[in-house]
Design a protein around this motif. Structure first.
Motif, PDB file in Angstrom:
ATOM      1  N   GLN A  47       0.829  -1.203   0.000  1.00  0.00           N
ATOM      2  CA  GLN A  47       0.000   0.000   0.000  1.00  0.00           C
ATOM      3  C   GLN A  47       0.871   1.264   0.000  1.00  0.00           C
ATOM      4  O   GLN A  47       0.486   2.290  -0.564  1.00  0.00           O
ATOM      5  CB  GLN A  47      -0.925   0.016   1.220  1.00  0.00           C
ATOM      6  N   GLU A  48       2.046   1.179   0.610  1.00  0.00           N
ATOM      7  CA  GLU A  48       2.910   2.366   0.645  1.00  0.00           C
ATOM      8  C   GLU A  48       3.228   2.844  -0.771  1.00  0.00           C
ATOM      9  O   GLU A  48       3.311   4.044  -1.028  1.00  0.00           O
ATOM     10  CB  GLU A  48       4.235   2.077   1.365  1.00  0.00           C
ATOM     11  N   ALA A  49       3.425   1.887  -1.689  1.00  0.00           N
ATOM     12  CA  ALA A  49       3.738   2.270  -3.067  1.00  0.00           C
ATOM     13  C   ALA A  49       2.534   2.967  -3.694  1.00  0.00           C
ATOM     14  O   ALA A  49       2.672   3.962  -4.409  1.00  0.00           O
ATOM     15  CB  ALA A  49       4.111   1.037  -3.889  1.00  0.00           C
ATOM     16  N   ARG A  50       1.344   2.455  -3.411  1.00  0.00           N
ATOM     17  CA  ARG A  50       0.140   3.076  -3.971  1.00  0.00           C
ATOM     18  C   ARG A  50      -0.068   4.466  -3.379  1.00  0.00           C
ATOM     19  O   ARG A  50      -0.458   5.402  -4.076  1.00  0.00           O
ATOM     20  CB  ARG A  50      -1.065   2.168  -3.720  1.00  0.00           C
ATOM     21  N   ARG A  51       0.223   4.614  -2.102  1.00  0.00           N
ATOM     22  CA  ARG A  51       0.090   5.925  -1.464  1.00  0.00           C
ATOM     23  C   ARG A  51       1.039   6.929  -2.115  1.00  0.00           C
ATOM     24  O   ARG A  51       0.686   8.089  -2.328  1.00  0.00           O
ATOM     25  CB  ARG A  51       0.441   5.851   0.023  1.00  0.00           C
ATOM     26  N   GLN A  52       2.267   6.488  -2.378  1.00  0.00           N
ATOM     27  CA  GLN A  52       3.248   7.405  -2.963  1.00  0.00           C
ATOM     28  C   GLN A  52       2.770   7.917  -4.326  1.00  0.00           C
ATOM     29  O   GLN A  52       2.981   9.072  -4.679  1.00  0.00           O
ATOM     30  CB  GLN A  52       4.611   6.711  -3.091  1.00  0.00           C
ATOM     31  N   MET A  78      -5.083   6.029 -10.538  1.00  0.00           N
ATOM     32  CA  MET A  78      -4.821   6.286  -9.127  1.00  0.00           C
ATOM     33  C   MET A  78      -4.630   7.776  -8.893  1.00  0.00           C
ATOM     34  O   MET A  78      -5.054   8.315  -7.888  1.00  0.00           O
ATOM     35  CB  MET A  78      -3.588   5.508  -8.677  1.00  0.00           C
ATOM     36  N   ASN A  79      -3.977   8.441  -9.841  1.00  0.00           N
ATOM     37  CA  ASN A  79      -3.684   9.864  -9.672  1.00  0.00           C
ATOM     38  C   ASN A  79      -3.750  10.573 -11.021  1.00  0.00           C
ATOM     39  O   ASN A  79      -2.769  10.657 -11.740  1.00  0.00           O
ATOM     40  CB  ASN A  79      -2.285  10.036  -9.070  1.00  0.00           C
ATOM     41  N   PRO A  80      -4.940  11.095 -11.374  1.00  0.00           N
ATOM     42  CA  PRO A  80      -5.086  11.731 -12.692  1.00  0.00           C
ATOM     43  C   PRO A  80      -4.417  13.098 -12.778  1.00  0.00           C
ATOM     44  O   PRO A  80      -4.247  13.627 -13.861  1.00  0.00           O
ATOM     45  CB  PRO A  80      -6.600  11.872 -12.842  1.00  0.00           C
ATOM     46  N   ARG A  81      -4.018  13.675 -11.639  1.00  0.00           N
ATOM     47  CA  ARG A  81      -3.512  15.037 -11.737  1.00  0.00           C
ATOM     48  C   ARG A  81      -1.992  15.130 -11.816  1.00  0.00           C
ATOM     49  O   ARG A  81      -1.455  16.212 -12.024  1.00  0.00           O
ATOM     50  CB  ARG A  81      -4.041  15.926 -10.608  1.00  0.00           C
ATOM     51  N   ALA A  82      -1.276  14.002 -11.691  1.00  0.00           N
ATOM     52  CA  ALA A  82       0.182  14.075 -11.785  1.00  0.00           C
ATOM     53  C   ALA A  82       0.630  13.710 -13.189  1.00  0.00           C
ATOM     54  O   ALA A  82       0.347  12.609 -13.663  1.00  0.00           O
ATOM     55  CB  ALA A  82       0.818  13.109 -10.782  1.00  0.00           C
ATOM     56  N   PRO A  83       1.330  14.613 -13.884  1.00  0.00           N
ATOM     57  CA  PRO A  83       1.887  14.240 -15.187  1.00  0.00           C
ATOM     58  C   PRO A  83       2.886  13.092 -15.014  1.00  0.00           C
ATOM     59  O   PRO A  83       3.565  13.016 -13.989  1.00  0.00           O
ATOM     60  CB  PRO A  83       2.627  15.502 -15.650  1.00  0.00           C
ATOM     61  N   GLN A  84       2.953  12.205 -16.005  1.00  0.00           N
ATOM     62  CA  GLN A  84       3.888  11.076 -15.953  1.00  0.00           C
ATOM     63  C   GLN A  84       4.942  11.250 -17.037  1.00  0.00           C
ATOM     64  O   GLN A  84       4.622  11.692 -18.127  1.00  0.00           O
ATOM     65  CB  GLN A  84       3.153   9.764 -16.222  1.00  0.00           C
ATOM     66  N   LYS A  85       6.166  10.854 -16.713  1.00  0.00           N
ATOM     67  CA  LYS A  85       7.221  10.952 -17.712  1.00  0.00           C
ATOM     68  C   LYS A  85       8.183   9.775 -17.541  1.00  0.00           C
ATOM     69  O   LYS A  85       8.623   9.498 -16.432  1.00  0.00           O
ATOM     70  CB  LYS A  85       7.968  12.278 -17.509  1.00  0.00           C
ATOM     71  N   ALA A  86       8.464   9.104 -18.644  1.00  0.00           N
ATOM     72  CA  ALA A  86       9.455   8.029 -18.596  1.00  0.00           C
ATOM     73  C   ALA A  86      10.837   8.682 -18.584  1.00  0.00           C
ATOM     74  O   ALA A  86      11.103   9.575 -19.381  1.00  0.00           O
ATOM     75  CB  ALA A  86       9.303   7.126 -19.813  1.00  0.00           C
ATOM     76  N   VAL A  87      11.712   8.261 -17.665  1.00  0.00           N
ATOM     77  CA  VAL A  87      13.050   8.860 -17.579  1.00  0.00           C
ATOM     78  C   VAL A  87      14.085   7.753 -17.621  1.00  0.00           C
ATOM     79  O   VAL A  87      13.811   6.630 -17.218  1.00  0.00           O
ATOM     80  CB  VAL A  87      13.233   9.684 -16.276  1.00  0.00           C
ATOM     81  N   ASP A 122      -6.716   0.167  -4.211  1.00  0.00           N
ATOM     82  CA  ASP A 122      -7.429   0.876  -3.150  1.00  0.00           C
ATOM     83  C   ASP A 122      -7.179   2.385  -3.214  1.00  0.00           C
ATOM     84  O   ASP A 122      -7.941   3.152  -2.645  1.00  0.00           O
ATOM     85  CB  ASP A 122      -7.054   0.313  -1.768  1.00  0.00           C
ATOM     86  N   VAL A 123      -6.104   2.807  -3.869  1.00  0.00           N
ATOM     87  CA  VAL A 123      -5.904   4.243  -4.078  1.00  0.00           C
ATOM     88  C   VAL A 123      -6.640   4.613  -5.359  1.00  0.00           C
ATOM     89  O   VAL A 123      -6.329   4.112  -6.432  1.00  0.00           O
ATOM     90  CB  VAL A 123      -4.409   4.607  -4.195  1.00  0.00           C
ATOM     91  N   LYS A 124      -7.642   5.468  -5.221  1.00  0.00           N
ATOM     92  CA  LYS A 124      -8.485   5.829  -6.366  1.00  0.00           C
ATOM     93  C   LYS A 124      -8.689   7.329  -6.375  1.00  0.00           C
ATOM     94  O   LYS A 124      -8.543   7.996  -5.351  1.00  0.00           O
ATOM     95  CB  LYS A 124      -9.880   5.210  -6.210  1.00  0.00           C
ATOM     96  N   SER A 125      -9.108   7.809  -7.533  1.00  0.00           N
ATOM     97  CA  SER A 125      -9.442   9.227  -7.621  1.00  0.00           C
ATOM     98  C   SER A 125     -10.860   9.353  -8.135  1.00  0.00           C
ATOM     99  O   SER A 125     -11.351   8.471  -8.833  1.00  0.00           O
ATOM    100  CB  SER A 125      -8.500   9.907  -8.605  1.00  0.00           C
ATOM    101  N   PHE A 126     -11.518  10.417  -7.761  1.00  0.00           N
ATOM    102  CA  PHE A 126     -12.790  10.731  -8.407  1.00  0.00           C
ATOM    103  C   PHE A 126     -12.952  12.230  -8.446  1.00  0.00           C
ATOM    104  O   PHE A 126     -12.294  12.978  -7.713  1.00  0.00           O
ATOM    105  CB  PHE A 126     -13.978  10.028  -7.733  1.00  0.00           C
ATOM    106  N   VAL A 127     -13.821  12.649  -9.344  1.00  0.00           N
ATOM    107  CA  VAL A 127     -13.984  14.065  -9.633  1.00  0.00           C
ATOM    108  C   VAL A 127     -15.424  14.469  -9.343  1.00  0.00           C
ATOM    109  O   VAL A 127     -16.354  13.715  -9.622  1.00  0.00           O
ATOM    110  CB  VAL A 127     -13.649  14.321 -11.124  1.00  0.00           C
ATOM    111  N   GLU A 134      -9.738   3.941  -0.479  1.00  0.00           N
ATOM    112  CA  GLU A 134     -11.080   3.440  -0.170  1.00  0.00           C
ATOM    113  C   GLU A 134     -11.984   4.541   0.389  1.00  0.00           C
ATOM    114  O   GLU A 134     -12.639   4.368   1.409  1.00  0.00           O
ATOM    115  CB  GLU A 134     -11.003   2.289   0.860  1.00  0.00           C
ATOM    116  N   LEU A 135     -12.001   5.686  -0.277  1.00  0.00           N
ATOM    117  CA  LEU A 135     -12.882   6.764   0.187  1.00  0.00           C
ATOM    118  C   LEU A 135     -14.321   6.432  -0.207  1.00  0.00           C
ATOM    119  O   LEU A 135     -14.554   5.848  -1.261  1.00  0.00           O
ATOM    120  CB  LEU A 135     -12.479   8.097  -0.438  1.00  0.00           C
ATOM    121  N   PRO A 136     -15.306   6.812   0.618  1.00  0.00           N
ATOM    122  CA  PRO A 136     -16.710   6.533   0.304  1.00  0.00           C
ATOM    123  C   PRO A 136     -17.208   7.542  -0.727  1.00  0.00           C
ATOM    124  O   PRO A 136     -17.785   8.570  -0.385  1.00  0.00           O
ATOM    125  CB  PRO A 136     -17.409   6.732   1.648  1.00  0.00           C
ATOM    126  N   LYS A 137     -16.973   7.213  -1.984  1.00  0.00           N
ATOM    127  CA  LYS A 137     -17.258   8.142  -3.067  1.00  0.00           C
ATOM    128  C   LYS A 137     -18.698   8.664  -3.028  1.00  0.00           C
ATOM    129  O   LYS A 137     -18.935   9.868  -3.164  1.00  0.00           O
ATOM    130  CB  LYS A 137     -16.994   7.400  -4.388  1.00  0.00           C
TER     131      LYS A 137
END
Length: 356
Positions: free
Chosen positions: A144-149, A179-188, A260-265, A341-344
């Motif tokens: 879970q720590e990885a998902r939190r990060q 899991m995180n739609p607001r962080a840009p991703q970049k392969a490095v 378990d780490v999810k996003s919603f808008v 696991e937020l109660p959406k």
């Protein structure tokens, strides 16, 4: 004295944090960087680039950067560094905090808001998360720590993509996006990333972020466009999108990961009642704060002709008045929540009840 920008660098062991740090420190960029290593693992950067091995907590490096390993709490280290800078004993322009492989970046980020002395000296710029493409799938599944990060990140760097098939990289990016739609991703490549992509990202700067990032909270999946925007809310659960035929890549690598780490808008064109919203968010943060990783929004509020910008980490929430709504601009509110696991349904219904 101007605030000292701080960057939190997080990611699993082996993801390339140390490589990235070495590069940032060794590069002749004319900036003096203080690195705080909150790291008790085997890899740390001392032996190779530090001038001398000493018991002193703060070590000056040959290129003028500073490195210190935390033996006490972060707060006192930050205060100590800021005081030495004020007195002219140390010269540095910014701080990078490298967290241990399994650390939760939340409390580190909260230090910058909760402690008045730290808040008077520092400006938290962003949380960077390094993801190792080769081991990400198993790390995300098992820890879970990885998902939190991932959930905390303002920017995600994916390393070791050259060791993995391209459809696996696509599948990973797709999963991270949910899991995180607001962080840009970049392969490095092995931490080889331009400094402009590491510093001054303004992930925590309430006003600037939304102005410089026009795509903030754009709908993440085109196949949701037909839902129409007259709904009060609009959300993505990993299950819905991943099963959608347009997401199946050749090779069918898009397995359905219900992380378990999810996003919603939440979106609405009706304005919020400020008092109701404050009460509701206060109650939610009180109950679910430890599971709320990051949340952000641009809100239309009754009683002001300016945008209200808000964000939070865990239980800490802040808001600020942004620019005025333009003459022809449609006033609307958009919020994104990233958590465990937020109660959406409770959140979406509760927010809808705060509308005028």
């Amino acid at each position: 004295m101007a605030l000292i920008p701080a960057t939190i660098l997080t990611g699993f062991l082996g993801s390339g944090k140390t490589t990235l740090l070495k590069r940032v420190l060794a590069e002749a960029h004319g900036q003096k960087i203080a690195v705080i290593e909150n790291e008790f693992g085997e890899e740390n950067i001392d032996s190779e680039i530090l001038v001398s091995d000493t018991t002193e907590q703060i070590i000056q490096m040959s290129n003028g950067c500073i490195c210190c390993t935390i033996r006490e709490d972060l707060r006192s280290t930050l205060q100590d560094l800021a005081e030495k800078k004020r007195k002219g004993e140390l010269d540095f322009d910014r701080v990078v905090i490298e967290t241990t492989g399994l650390a939760d970046p939340g409390p580190v980020a909260q230090t910058f808001f909760m402690d008045d002395e730290v808040a008077e000296s520092y400006l938290l710029d962003s949380i960077l998360t390094l993801v190792d493409a080769k081991h990400a799938a198993s790390q995300l599944n098992e820890r879970q720590e990885a998902r939190r990060q991932v959930g905390f990140a303002d920017q995600i760097f994916i390393s070791k993509t050259d060791l993995v098939a391209s459809d696996e990289v696509d599948a990973l990016m797709h999963r991270l996006k949910h899991m995180n739609p607001r962080a840009p991703q970049k392969a490095v490549h092995f931490g080889d990333v331009a400094l402009s992509e590491v510093f001054d990202l303004r992930g925590f700067n309430l006003n600037a972020k939304l102005d410089i990032d026009p795509d903030f909270l754009k709908d993440e999946a085109p196949d949701h466009a037909d839902h129409g925007h007259d709904h009060e809310h609009h959300d993505h659960t990993p299950g819905e999108s991943c099963k959608h035929p347009s997401h199946q890549h050749a090779g069918g690598h898009h397995h359905h990961h219900d992380d378990d780490v999810k996003s919603f808008v939440f979106k609405s064109e009706r304005a919020f009642d400020p008092a109701k919203l404050e009460d509701f968010l206060g109650a939610i943060v009180n109950i679910y704060g430890p599971r709320m990783l990051r949340y952000k929004g641009v809100l239309s509020m009754v009683g002001t002709d300016r945008k209200v910008i808000f964000q939070g980490v865990h239980q800490l929430m802040g808001s600020d008045l942004g620019p005025a709504w333009g003459p022809g601009e449609q006033r609307s509110s958009k919020m994104v929540f990233i958590g465990i696991e937020l109660p959406k349904d409770i959140l979406l219904q509760g927010l809808a009840q705060c509308l005028v």
